[in-house]
Design a protein around this motif. Structure first.
Motif, PDB file in Angstrom:
ATOM      1  N   THR A 455       0.839  -1.199   0.000  1.00 15.55           N
ATOM      2  CA  THR A 455       0.000   0.000   0.000  1.00 15.55           C
ATOM      3  C   THR A 455       0.871   1.245   0.000  1.00 15.55           C
ATOM      4  N   PHE A 456       1.890   1.230   0.850  1.00 17.84           N
ATOM      5  CA  PHE A 456       2.805   2.373   0.947  1.00 17.84           C
ATOM      6  C   PHE A 456       3.376   2.733  -0.416  1.00 17.84           C
ATOM      7  N   TRP A 457       3.895   1.727  -1.115  1.00 21.15           N
ATOM      8  CA  TRP A 457       4.551   2.021  -2.394  1.00 21.15           C
ATOM      9  C   TRP A 457       3.537   2.454  -3.457  1.00 21.15           C
ATOM     10  N   ASP A 458       2.327   1.931  -3.382  1.00 27.88           N
ATOM     11  CA  ASP A 458       1.279   2.397  -4.294  1.00 27.88           C
ATOM     12  C   ASP A 458       0.975   3.874  -4.062  1.00 27.88           C
ATOM     13  N   VAL A 459       0.894   4.264  -2.802  1.00 28.16           N
ATOM     14  CA  VAL A 459       0.597   5.662  -2.465  1.00 28.16           C
ATOM     15  C   VAL A 459       1.731   6.568  -2.923  1.00 28.16           C
ATOM     16  N   ILE A 460       2.958   6.154  -2.672  1.00 28.42           N
ATOM     17  CA  ILE A 460       4.121   6.948  -3.095  1.00 28.42           C
ATOM     18  C   ILE A 460       4.084   7.187  -4.602  1.00 28.42           C
ATOM     19  N   GLU A 461       3.733   6.152  -5.334  1.00 32.43           N
ATOM     20  CA  GLU A 461       3.699   6.259  -6.798  1.00 32.43           C
ATOM     21  C   GLU A 461       2.544   7.132  -7.284  1.00 32.43           C
ATOM     22  N   LEU A 462       1.400   7.052  -6.599  1.00 32.55           N
ATOM     23  CA  LEU A 462       0.189   7.708  -7.101  1.00 32.55           C
ATOM     24  C   LEU A 462       0.023   9.148  -6.623  1.00 32.55           C
ATOM     25  N   SER A 463       0.425   9.455  -5.398  1.00 36.53           N
ATOM     26  CA  SER A 463       0.148  10.775  -4.828  1.00 36.53           C
ATOM     27  C   SER A 463       0.952  11.877  -5.516  1.00 36.53           C
ATOM     28  N   SER A 472       4.432   6.695  13.394  1.00 39.05           N
ATOM     29  CA  SER A 472       5.189   5.471  13.107  1.00 39.05           C
ATOM     30  C   SER A 472       6.619   5.644  13.596  1.00 39.05           C
ATOM     31  N   SER A 473       7.305   4.525  13.837  1.00 40.38           N
ATOM     32  CA  SER A 473       8.687   4.607  14.299  1.00 40.38           C
ATOM     33  C   SER A 473       9.602   3.800  13.377  1.00 40.38           C
ATOM     34  N   VAL A 474      10.800   3.487  13.860  1.00 38.10           N
ATOM     35  CA  VAL A 474      11.870   2.970  13.013  1.00 38.10           C
ATOM     36  C   VAL A 474      11.988   1.453  13.144  1.00 38.10           C
ATOM     37  N   GLN A 475      11.841   0.752  12.034  1.00 36.10           N
ATOM     38  CA  GLN A 475      11.893  -0.704  12.054  1.00 36.10           C
ATOM     39  C   GLN A 475      13.297  -1.225  12.352  1.00 36.10           C
ATOM     40  N   ALA A 476      14.328  -0.496  11.942  1.00 33.59           N
ATOM     41  CA  ALA A 476      15.699  -0.954  12.157  1.00 33.59           C
ATOM     42  C   ALA A 476      16.063  -1.015  13.638  1.00 33.59           C
ATOM     43  N   LEU A 477      15.412  -0.191  14.462  1.00 35.04           N
ATOM     44  CA  LEU A 477      15.709  -0.172  15.893  1.00 35.04           C
ATOM     45  C   LEU A 477      14.771  -1.069  16.694  1.00 35.04           C
ATOM     46  N   CYS A 478      13.563  -1.277  16.186  1.00 33.52           N
ATOM     47  CA  CYS A 478      12.587  -2.119  16.888  1.00 33.52           C
ATOM     48  C   CYS A 478      11.646  -2.702  15.848  1.00 33.52           C
ATOM     49  N   TYR A 479      11.792  -3.996  15.565  1.00 31.89           N
ATOM     50  CA  TYR A 479      10.947  -4.576  14.520  1.00 31.89           C
ATOM     51  C   TYR A 479       9.489  -4.626  14.972  1.00 31.89           C
ATOM     52  N   HIS A 480       8.638  -4.053  14.136  1.00 32.76           N
ATOM     53  CA  HIS A 480       7.189  -4.135  14.290  1.00 32.76           C
ATOM     54  C   HIS A 480       6.610  -3.806  12.926  1.00 32.76           C
ATOM     55  N   ARG A 482       4.268  -2.087  12.188  1.00 31.07           N
ATOM     56  CA  ARG A 482       3.828  -0.699  12.122  1.00 31.07           C
ATOM     57  C   ARG A 482       4.976   0.271  11.867  1.00 31.07           C
ATOM     58  N   ASN A 483       6.210  -0.186  12.065  1.00 35.34           N
ATOM     59  CA  ASN A 483       7.360   0.694  11.890  1.00 35.34           C
ATOM     60  C   ASN A 483       7.824   0.717  10.439  1.00 35.34           C
ATOM     61  N   LEU A 484       8.596   1.738  10.111  1.00 40.49           N
ATOM     62  CA  LEU A 484       9.004   1.968   8.728  1.00 40.49           C
ATOM     63  C   LEU A 484      10.430   1.499   8.475  1.00 40.49           C
ATOM     64  N   THR A 485      10.647   0.952   7.288  1.00 43.36           N
ATOM     65  CA  THR A 485      11.989   0.554   6.870  1.00 43.36           C
ATOM     66  C   THR A 485      12.770   1.792   6.442  1.00 43.36           C
ATOM     67  N   ASP A 486      14.084   1.617   6.308  1.00 43.63           N
ATOM     68  CA  ASP A 486      14.918   2.720   5.840  1.00 43.63           C
ATOM     69  C   ASP A 486      14.470   3.183   4.454  1.00 43.63           C
ATOM     70  N   LYS A 487      14.156   2.234   3.586  1.00 40.76           N
ATOM     71  CA  LYS A 487      13.741   2.593   2.223  1.00 40.76           C
ATOM     72  C   LYS A 487      12.440   3.388   2.223  1.00 40.76           C
ATOM     73  N   GLN A 488      11.519   3.010   3.120  1.00 38.55           N
ATOM     74  CA  GLN A 488      10.266   3.754   3.202  1.00 38.55           C
ATOM     75  C   GLN A 488      10.518   5.186   3.676  1.00 38.55           C
ATOM     76  N   ALA A 527      16.006   8.227  12.409  1.00 44.25           N
ATOM     77  CA  ALA A 527      15.156   8.677  11.300  1.00 44.25           C
ATOM     78  C   ALA A 527      15.770   9.889  10.601  1.00 44.25           C
ATOM     79  N   ILE A 528      16.366  10.790  11.382  1.00 45.39           N
ATOM     80  CA  ILE A 528      17.017  11.963  10.789  1.00 45.39           C
ATOM     81  C   ILE A 528      18.230  11.539   9.978  1.00 45.39           C
ATOM     82  N   LYS A 529      18.962  10.566  10.494  1.00 49.80           N
ATOM     83  CA  LYS A 529      20.125  10.050   9.761  1.00 49.80           C
ATOM     84  C   LYS A 529      19.703   9.487   8.400  1.00 49.80           C
ATOM     85  N   ILE A 530      18.557   8.828   8.348  1.00 53.91           N
ATOM     86  CA  ILE A 530      18.104   8.175   7.112  1.00 53.91           C
ATOM     87  C   ILE A 530      17.317   9.128   6.207  1.00 53.91           C
TER      88      ILE A 530
END
Length: 595
Positions: A455-463, A472-480, A482-488, A527-530
């Motif tokens: 869904t995320f990538w569809d929205v990025i492409e369409l909006s 949302s928080s950072v998946q690299a620090l705490c997997y869930h 609901r959290n976002l990957t670095d690429k996201q 998140a700021i680093k990424i």
């Protein structure tokens, strides 16, 4: 006239000395430190001059807070403080930690107990740095849920140390061990120190979220602290007595309090100049409680008094509905629920027009801050609540809605979720694609928190407009999920959007019980680093699961600013994190609609 001639030269000399000590008005003013007072038998307030002198020697200015039980007077004093010292004195009444009093042991003052406990609550509600000394440490422990030994000689088996010395206060008579790696250890620069001792009560069970950081050989607790998540430190001895005797180690405790108070004052000053916005809370769910009023300091996490204490300018109230059946009748009920919640927001605000108002734009926020009012923005959490009619987006926008979270924890008619998904649409549904276009057209922000990755990538492409992750928080620090990957996060930055770091323990630390404000700052840093400094912000999710050690309500939000200062962020950077980035996106999306 006789005698005046003799007196006048002395008076003139006194005035000359007074004038010669006039300070440079351009110099930075020292932090204001409140000192709690003891009471005489007649009820007068008293403070030993050694407390005042130690604070002055460390670079602070002090105000003695009169011992009284008038809460409003104390509140008005406390709100101007940068730091607080709780002084020594009488025993603490066992009533406050749930014990019966041992006969003929305790010397208590009921007025002072009330005074100290109220004073400490008012100060810690605002997250003012606190140093508790002797009784002050004990009050601190009791106030936060700990217990005390009522009498060391009768309740502790080890009699090897006398805890009531007859020697002067500038003399140490027993050694204490300081926990290596503790904040106290870092302050003093040692793990062994000799201190004075003037007490027969002591900490027994330490309060939750506090650590024992110093003990004597007989096991008596000599210091507790809430660092690194709260600026609260208590010591059982009297460091001001050592300072009066010229001790160069104990002055470090007061130096530290002054340093903490300077940071706290700087955070307050920054909040006076910037716009601070919490982009997601579920407070409308509280409205169903009988008599609830956002204008009162209720027990929930978000209300106007707590926003004032935490110096938070604006907040997004989420009109939330869980996912239900997707037939026409059920969907219409969801639409009606959302409308009712939004009307509830307006109703609560209308009851408190003197202190808050609905904000639709950044200009509204600017105006409201100038008026000394809090800004209440509105969002919808779960696109299920817009039903099957695109026209509902416009309808809700006119009621003040500025963003819509596309889904919640289950798939809906718009898209697939990140949580309990059956990958029904493999991203956005055909209807969901129309929703994205309509939100772009109307200038309503698209929120991808809770959305599945496809869904995320569809929205990025369409909006055609920047998007947000409202909480949302950072998946690299705490997997869930609901959290976002670095690429996201990188994609959101490239899109011009913003990631709002969420203060939910599940998203911050794998060990939920240990999730803290310090962990949340780590997520902001990462998140700021990424994504870059222009694409990160803050969301609490208070009243909906949010809350961490060190940040449990809107009154604690100023702690985030203190931590950002400690991490070396500039005021401009803090302004971006606290609202500048999000408000830029909101303005851009709204302007895009006009175009």
């Amino acid at each position: 006239m006789q005698g005046q001639e003799k007196y006048a030269p002395q008076l003139l000399e006194l005035y000359r000395i007074t004038d010669s000590s006039y300070s440079d008005i351009r110099a930075e003013q020292p932090p204001l430190i409140g000192i709690s007072a003891g009471r005489t038998l007649a009820g007068s307030s008293i403070v030993q001059s050694t407390y005042v002198n130690a604070i002055a020697k460390a670079g602070g200015k002090s105000i003695i807070i009169p011992a009284m039980t008038d809460i409003n007077v104390l509140r008005n004093i406390v709100k101007d403080l940068d730091g607080l010292v709780l002084t020594g004195g009488e025993d603490v009444d066992p009533l406050y930690y749930g014990e019966s009093e041992i006969p003929d042991i305790n010397e208590t003052d009921s007025v002072r107990d009330i005074y100290d406990l109220v004073l400490l609550k008012l100060a810690t509600d605002r997250n003012i740095p606190v140093l508790g000394i002797c009784r002050g440490e004990q009050i601190m422990n009791v106030a936060f849920g700990g217990t005390l030994y009522q009498d060391i000689p009768t309740q502790v088996k080890d009699k090897s140390i006398t805890h009531k010395q007859s020697e002067p206060r500038d003399q140490g008579t027993h050694d204490i061990s300081v926990t290596n790696g503790s904040q106290l250890g870092r302050i003093l620069g040692t793990t062994k120190i000799s201190t004075n001792t003037f007490h027969h009560q002591a900490v027994k069970e330490v309060a939750p979220n506090f650590s024992i950081v110093a003990k004597t050989a007989d096991g008596i607790v000599e210091a507790i602290e809430a660092y690194p998540n709260r600026p609260i430190l208590g010591v059982q001895w009297h460091p001001e007595g050592h300072v009066a005797g010229g001790d160069t180690t104990m002055i470090k405790l007061f130096n530290f309090l002054i340093d903490e108070s300077v940071k706290f004052r700087k955070a307050k000053e920054i909040h006076g100049r910037i716009f601070s916005v919490d982009t997601h809370c579920d407070t409308p769910l509280e409205f169903k409680k009988f008599g609830f009023d956002i204008g009162k300091r209720e027990s929930n996490q978000v209300n106007i008094p707590k926003m004032e204490e935490g110096m938070l300018d604006a907040i997004f109230f989420a009109a939330y509905t869980g996912q239900g059946p997707r037939d026409k009748v059920s969907t219409q009920k969801a639409v009606e629920k959302i409308e009712g919640l939004i009307k509830g927001v307006h109703s609560q605000v209308n009851k408190n027009k003197g202190v808050c108002d609905i904000a639709y734009t950044v200009d509204d926020l600017i105006r409201l801050k100038k008026e000394g009012k809090k800004a209440i923005f509105i969002g919808i959490e779960n696109g299920y609540g817009i039903g099957k009619e695109l026209s509902n987006i416009s309808h809700f926008q006119k009621m003040g809605v500025n963003y819509i979270t596309l889904c919640h924890t289950k798939d809906n008619d718009i898209c697939d979720t990140s949580s309990d998904t059956k990958n029904e649409w493999n991203g956005l549904s055909p209807y969901g694609r129309e929703v994205i276009k309509e939100m772009n057209r109307l200038g309503v922000m698209i929120d991808i928190s809770h959305a599945g990755e496809k869904t995320f990538w569809d929205v990025i492409e369409l909006s055609s407009q920047p998007i947000i992750a409202s909480h949302s928080s950072v998946q690299a620090l705490c997997y869930h999920d609901r959290n976002l990957t670095d690429k996201q996060m990188q994609a959101i930055a490239k899109n011009g959007g913003v990631v709002q770091i969420c203060l939910v323990d599940l998203f911050i630390n794998k060990d939920h019980s240990k999730a803290s404000l310090t962990d949340a700052i780590d997520h902001i840093d990462y998140a700021i680093k990424i994504a870059g400094i222009d694409h990160v912000g803050i969301a609490s999710d208070f009243d909906g699961g949010g809350g961490l050690i060190g940040c449990q309500g809107s009154n604690d939000m100023i702690n985030i600013t203190v931590k950002l200062i400690e991490r070396g962020y500039s005021e401009d950077e803090i302004a971006k994190i606290w609202g500048g980035n999000f408000l830029r996106v909101m303005s851009e999306v709204q302007k895009g609609a006009k175009k």
